[in-house]
Write a protein that holds these residues in place. Structure first.
Motif, PDB file in Angstrom:
ATOM      1  N   GLY A 180       0.791  -1.223   0.000  1.00  0.00           N
ATOM      2  CA  GLY A 180       0.000   0.000   0.000  1.00  0.00           C
ATOM      3  C   GLY A 180       0.823   1.272   0.000  1.00  0.00           C
ATOM      4  N   SER A 181       1.834   1.345   0.874  1.00  0.00           N
ATOM      5  CA  SER A 181       2.619   2.572   0.991  1.00  0.00           C
ATOM      6  C   SER A 181       3.452   2.842  -0.254  1.00  0.00           C
ATOM      7  CB  SER A 181       3.536   2.496   2.218  1.00  0.00           C
ATOM      8  OG  SER A 181       4.470   1.442   2.082  1.00  0.00           O
ATOM      9  N   THR A 182       4.015   1.788  -0.860  1.00  0.00           N
ATOM     10  CA  THR A 182       4.827   1.987  -2.067  1.00  0.00           C
ATOM     11  C   THR A 182       3.949   2.291  -3.282  1.00  0.00           C
ATOM     12  OG1 THR A 182       4.922  -0.444  -2.220  1.00  0.00           O
ATOM     13  CG2 THR A 182       6.881   0.688  -1.407  1.00  0.00           C
TER      14      THR A 182
ATOM     15  N   LEU B   7       4.817   9.216 -10.242  1.00  0.00           N
ATOM     16  CA  LEU B   7       4.505   9.132 -11.669  1.00  0.00           C
ATOM     17  C   LEU B   7       3.655  10.311 -12.141  1.00  0.00           C
ATOM     18  CD1 LEU B   7       3.778   5.308 -12.063  1.00  0.00           C
ATOM     19  CD2 LEU B   7       5.845   6.550 -12.728  1.00  0.00           C
ATOM     20  N   ASN B   8       2.874  10.888 -11.216  1.00  0.00           N
ATOM     21  CA  ASN B   8       1.982  11.979 -11.603  1.00  0.00           C
ATOM     22  C   ASN B   8       2.577  13.367 -11.411  1.00  0.00           C
ATOM     23  OD1 ASN B   8      -1.044  11.194 -12.365  1.00  0.00           O
ATOM     24  ND2 ASN B   8      -0.168   9.604 -11.058  1.00  0.00           N
ATOM     25  N   ILE B   9       3.713  13.470 -10.730  1.00  0.00           N
ATOM     26  CA  ILE B   9       4.355  14.789 -10.607  1.00  0.00           C
ATOM     27  C   ILE B   9       5.764  14.773 -11.206  1.00  0.00           C
ATOM     28  CG2 ILE B   9       3.010  15.377  -8.558  1.00  0.00           C
ATOM     29  CD1 ILE B   9       5.481  14.833  -6.866  1.00  0.00           C
ATOM     30  N   LYS B  10       6.072  13.699 -11.914  1.00  0.00           N
ATOM     31  CA  LYS B  10       7.412  13.507 -12.463  1.00  0.00           C
ATOM     32  C   LYS B  10       7.841  14.646 -13.396  1.00  0.00           C
ATOM     33  CE  LYS B  10       9.993  10.003 -15.052  1.00  0.00           C
ATOM     34  NZ  LYS B  10      10.036  10.684 -16.350  1.00  0.00           N
ATOM     35  N   LYS B  11       6.873  15.274 -14.076  1.00  0.00           N
ATOM     36  CA  LYS B  11       7.213  16.364 -14.993  1.00  0.00           C
ATOM     37  C   LYS B  11       7.618  17.636 -14.242  1.00  0.00           C
ATOM     38  CE  LYS B  11       4.272  14.773 -18.807  1.00  0.00           C
ATOM     39  NZ  LYS B  11       3.101  15.093 -19.677  1.00  0.00           N
TER      40      LYS B  11
ATOM     41  N   PHE C  97      10.505   1.755 -12.158  1.00  0.00           N
ATOM     42  CA  PHE C  97      11.456   2.872 -12.185  1.00  0.00           C
ATOM     43  C   PHE C  97      12.242   2.903 -13.495  1.00  0.00           C
ATOM     44  CE2 PHE C  97      11.691   2.495  -7.294  1.00  0.00           C
ATOM     45  CZ  PHE C  97      10.571   3.310  -7.162  1.00  0.00           C
ATOM     46  N   ILE C  98      12.689   1.740 -13.924  1.00  0.00           N
ATOM     47  CA  ILE C  98      13.471   1.663 -15.167  1.00  0.00           C
ATOM     48  C   ILE C  98      12.609   2.067 -16.361  1.00  0.00           C
ATOM     49  CG2 ILE C  98      14.651   0.077 -16.748  1.00  0.00           C
ATOM     50  CD1 ILE C  98      15.487  -1.526 -14.198  1.00  0.00           C
TER      51      ILE C  98
ATOM     52  N   SER D 217      -8.578  10.734  -4.751  1.00  0.00           N
ATOM     53  CA  SER D 217      -8.046  10.573  -6.105  1.00  0.00           C
ATOM     54  C   SER D 217      -6.549  10.830  -6.150  1.00  0.00           C
ATOM     55  CB  SER D 217      -8.747  11.534  -7.067  1.00  0.00           C
ATOM     56  OG  SER D 217      -8.372  12.874  -6.785  1.00  0.00           O
ATOM     57  N   ILE D 218      -5.902  10.268  -7.151  1.00  0.00           N
ATOM     58  CA  ILE D 218      -4.476  10.530  -7.384  1.00  0.00           C
ATOM     59  C   ILE D 218      -4.247  12.012  -7.659  1.00  0.00           C
ATOM     60  CG2 ILE D 218      -2.587  10.114  -9.015  1.00  0.00           C
ATOM     61  CD1 ILE D 218      -3.643   7.227  -9.283  1.00  0.00           C
ATOM     62  N   GLU D 219      -5.206  12.646  -8.327  1.00  0.00           N
ATOM     63  CA  GLU D 219      -5.055  14.059  -8.678  1.00  0.00           C
ATOM     64  C   GLU D 219      -4.975  14.944  -7.438  1.00  0.00           C
ATOM     65  OE1 GLU D 219      -7.055  12.113 -12.224  1.00  0.00           O
ATOM     66  OE2 GLU D 219      -7.190  11.984 -10.047  1.00  0.00           O
ATOM     67  N   GLN D 220      -5.882  14.725  -6.455  1.00  0.00           N
ATOM     68  CA  GLN D 220      -5.863  15.570  -5.260  1.00  0.00           C
ATOM     69  C   GLN D 220      -4.599  15.347  -4.462  1.00  0.00           C
ATOM     70  OE1 GLN D 220      -6.037  14.734  -1.799  1.00  0.00           O
ATOM     71  NE2 GLN D 220      -5.999  12.527  -2.217  1.00  0.00           N
TER      72      GLN D 220
END
Length: 376
Positions: free
Chosen positions: A14-16, A24-28, A48-49, A358-361
């Motif tokens: 869960g934590s990972t 992945l969603n803030i990588k940019k 990751f790779i 949500s992942i977005e919030q």
């Protein structure tokens, strides 16, 4: 903005999964660098790779806990090994910080202390992500005691995954806040016709409450012979064997199905069809499955404690503290299943989940925290 993340496991728990969704969603917007324990398993490393994320593996990441169920000799040896790991990890982390020069160090769980210590040494802001109570949920003792741990927290920026965890550690300062886990994207919801089964989906351990669920289901089953209880997850072999023996002794073994470990997609599909997800854990820091069930379009029956209590209050799920209350909830769902009122409850909980879980919030709130920290 370069963020150094410290993870306590290389497995997709869960934590990972939560921190992976965030990265992945803030990588940019950030430059992530990950430290994970060495493992022969490749699931997390492969992600990751594939996504071109830099990571380092270390054999000596210490988990700063004392297990209560060990005797004095075992505890002494465990503490000694942990202290050695702490020294080795500090040396390892010291070198990584010198090499990478991160703007922020983000420790993904509460049981790793070294990120906070070296962040203080290098005068780098530290974010501590509290995902567990440690003692109430896992029956661990704090390595230096709870008071000292709380004092350490006050020198970091702290993200708590529920208000209950924040209150438990007396975090009422401006450097702490509650940010709920990001479970799925807000558009990722389902609502399907339900089958006659309840689902338990978690690691199979004594503190997860499976024995109570089986005993209660046996009473429910005596008047609902066309219903099943599906238990998905792996765990301690001896404990699973004990649970199977209990179901046999209660004459419901044909309708109590142990599926073993299933991947997240399979669990989601099981939830979509289940009449209700039963979350019986004694204490959950957040209760990821509770939130997942909302996205899957499933009614939740949850133990009214910890993070599960907080989510149940938000989504207006079924609550229980006793076996009689659990039985009453199961009986009520069996009467309501697939009715308009039943589906309306699901739609209402989904709307809340889309806004809060949500992942977005999660990504928006945490990237805003990073920006506030670096601006200061």
């Amino acid at each position: 903005m370069k963020i150094l993340y410290i993870l306590h496991t290389s497995e997709l728990h869960g934590s990972t999964i939560s921190i992976l969704n965030l990265i992945l969603n803030i990588k940019k917007e950030i430059d992530p660098i990950i430290i994970i324990p060495y493992s022969k398993a490749n699931s997390l490393k492969d992600v990751f790779i594939k996504n071109d994320i830099k990571f380092y593996t270390c054999r000596h990441i210490p988990i700063s806990i004392i297990e209560r169920n060990r005797n004095l000799v075992k505890n002494t040896l465990s503490i000694g090994r942990t202290i050695i790991k702490k020294i080795l990890f500090i040396i390892f982390l010291f070198r990584i910080i010198l090499k990478e020069k991160p703007n922020i160090i983000h420790t993904n769980v509460g049981v790793i202390y070294e990120g906070a210590r070296l962040a203080n040494l290098f005068n780098i802001p530290h974010v501590w992500h509290l995902r567990e109570y440690q003692d109430k949920d896992f029956k661990w003792s704090f390595f230096y005691g709870k008071k000292i741990f709380e004092n350490m927290l006050k020198r970091s920026y702290v993200i708590c995954i529920t208000n209950d965890i924040r209150n438990y550690f007396n975090l009422n300062n401006k450097k702490s806040q509650t940010i709920y886990n990001g479970i799925y994207h807000s558009y990722f919801t389902a609502l399907e016709k339900k089958d006659n089964y309840f689902l338990c989906a978690s690691r199979i351990l004594p503190n997860k409450g499976h024995e109570e669920v089986i005993r209660t289901f046996a009473l429910f089953y005596s008047s609902h012979p066309n219903w099943k209880l599906i238990i998905a997850g792996d765990g301690e072999v001896q404990y699973i064997s004990k649970l199977k023996d209990i179901s046999k002794s209660l004459n419901c073994s044909n309708s109590v199905i142990f599926l073993g470990f299933k991947k997240s997609e399979a669990i989601f599909n099981l939830m979509k069809k289940s009449a209700g997800l039963i979350v019986a854990s004694l204490y959950e820091g957040f209760g990821r499955m509770t939130a997942e069930a909302c996205f899957a379009g499933t009614i939740v029956i949850g133990r009214y404690t910890g993070g599960t209590k907080e989510i149940l209050d938000i989504i207006n799920g079924y609550k229980f503290l006793t076996n009689d209350e659990l039985l009453a909830a199961m009986d009520q769902i069996s009467k309501e299943i697939n009715t308009n009122s039943y589906n309306q409850k699901i739609k209402s909980s989904q709307k809340v989940a889309q806004e809060l879980f949500s992942i977005e919030q999660n990504a928006t709130n945490i990237i805003n925290l990073y920006k506030n920290i670096t601006n200061k």
